[in-house]
Design a protein around this motif. Structure first.
Motif, PDB file in Angstrom:
ATOM      1  N   ASP A  33     -20.329   9.433 -12.495  1.00 42.10           N
ATOM      2  CA  ASP A  33     -19.772   9.081 -11.491  1.00 42.10           C
ATOM      3  C   ASP A  33     -18.339   9.827 -11.185  1.00 42.10           C
ATOM      4  N   LYS A  92     -19.150   4.128  -7.372  1.00 39.64           N
ATOM      5  CA  LYS A  92     -18.544   4.204  -8.763  1.00 39.64           C
ATOM      6  C   LYS A  92     -19.074   3.157  -9.593  1.00 39.64           C
ATOM      7  N   THR A 122     -18.228   7.148  -4.618  1.00 38.28           N
ATOM      8  CA  THR A 122     -17.867   8.268  -5.437  1.00 38.28           C
ATOM      9  C   THR A 122     -17.139   9.357  -4.641  1.00 38.28           C
TER      10      THR A 122
END
Length: 424
Positions: A98, A126, A134
């Motif tokens: 991530d 995330k 992300t």
């Protein structure tokens, strides 16, 4: 890069949807010439099938964090032995992929250790927690080919729509797992008489339909590029057909296990048959085959998910989900060919051409100028699968001990031989 001529081969062309006896010449790692009939010299293929290498969209490798289940080296060896020339990996590792730093580590490891081409997907949120997007733009720059939280459904619709809007602005592909998370939580099998008789927690096929319809509504709202990783129920197909008819940028996949197995294969709690989503009714399996033939479902994948013995040798409800599939994808798919349900060009359209197209790759086709990523295989040779002989570190295959038909003879990546049956 190897220069070579392969002649006397059944050329399986997924673009033209043809199967012809001919020859193919490789020069500097790409296909230089293709022709019908025979030609002197070169490698005599003996009438075996020569097809584009498989592009497997959705492979799990255990690095980082679960290297004991699968490494890039063993996944690459299994892929090469299975005729898979490109593995597109999932980010659902113990340390989720991530951040650009983790992605860079994985990308370098894959390129160093895998015998085949390797392309990574990155997490959409995330820690795959479904709360915060992300850095999609940075991850895209770092080499991510798509974004997915795997089987962790982003339940917060506002978060998912925000991810879709941003992905749309940078042209990123979102790969989602269409399930309603509330209905499917804790389920081990598909609801019905079989589940009731076995006393197992079950999920209705409606959970997939609801999840897909929500996702497609968001695609319509945001204009995002979207791929459903696995469709497994007939009830989800009408929504997919409507989305495509409306011109939405939508594709869908199905796992080889949902095309060749059904809920009754679980039998007396056989955990190697526990996968996610769970195996479905035989009517659903037939509907998936029809959808692949008609082009409604675009991609066939292995959904390769290695699990160690300890996580599988548990009561069915507690056992980990997933099955390895890199090495068994092609022989399992050939069951559909031998049953006269799907032709070889249709199979390779779904296993090679369409996933390559979806990711914007030049492979997956027999065309002058395309990479010489090829698989030479005998579709007819019978064998009994012995899981102990699989090249994956984990051996959790539902096909153990089953009679299979069709085996890879040679796999080439960029014209170089990465697997030859019988070679040490």
């Amino acid at each position: 890069m190897t220069n070579a001529l392969y002649r006397n081969a059944r050329l399986i062309d997924p673009e033209a949807q043809t199967e012809t006896l001919g020859w193919l010449r490789i020069e500097n790692g790409v296909i230089a010439e293709i022709g019908d009939g025979d030609r002197a010299g070169g490698v005599d293929c003996g009438g075996l099938c020569l097809a584009p290498g498989i592009v497997d969209l959705g492979v799990k490798v255990g690095e980082p964090g679960e290297r004991h289940k699968e490494s890039f080296r063993t996944a690459g060896a299994a892929a090469a032995a299975g005729g898979v020339t490109t593995i597109v990996t999932r980010p659902d590792t113990t340390t989720p992929i991530d951040t650009p730093e983790v992605l860079d580590f994985v990308r370098r490891r894959g390129q160093e250790a895998a015998a085949v081409r390797f392309l990574p997907m990155a997490a959409l949120t995330k820690a795959r927690a479904g709360r915060e997007m992300t850095e999609i733009g940075f991850l895209l720059d770092a080499g991510a080919v798509a974004f997915t939280d795997g089987d962790h459904v982003v339940a917060d619709t506002k978060v998912f729509s925000r991810c879709m809007r941003y992905a749309r602005s940078v042209g990123a592909l979102i790969v989602a797992h269409p399930q309603d998370p509330g209905l499917s939580e804790g389920a081990a099998v598909t609801s019905g008489k079989f589940a009731s008789l076995r006393g197992l927690p079950a999920v209705s096929p409606t959970a997939e339909k609801m999840g897909l319809e929500r996702d497609l509504a968001l695609v319509q709202m945001t204009g995002a590029r979207y791929h459903a990783d696995q469709i497994s129920t007939a009830s989800a197909l009408p929504a997919l057909a409507r989305a495509k008819a409306e011109g939405l940028d939508v594709t869908a996949g199905v796992s080889i296990h949902h095309l060749t197995l059904n809920e009754l294969d679980v039998a007396d709690y056989r955990t190697f048959f526990k996968i996610k989503p769970p195996l479905r009714a035989e009517t659903d399996r037939i509907a998936m085959i029809d959808a692949v033939r008609d082009g409604l479902i675009d991609v066939i994948c292995s959904m390769h998910t290695p699990q160690d013995e300890e996580s599988k040798r548990l009561p069915f409800e507690a056992a980990a989900s997933g099955a390895v599939g890199l090495e068994t994808l092609l022989p399992a798919a050939l069951r559909l060919y031998h049953a006269e349900q799907l032709t070889l060009p249709v199979l390779f359209r779904a296993m090679a051409l369409n996933p390559a197209r979806r990711l914007g790759l030049p492979g997956g086709r027999l065309r002058v100028g395309a990479p010489a990523d090829l698989v030479l295989f005998d579709p007819d040779v019978p064998f009994v699968l012995d899981r102990a002989r699989l090249r994956s570190k984990s051996k959790n295959t539902p096909f153990d001990g089953q009679r299979m038909q069709g085996r890879v003879e040679t796999t080439l990546v960029g014209g170089d031989i990465v697997y030859r049956r019988g070679a040490s």
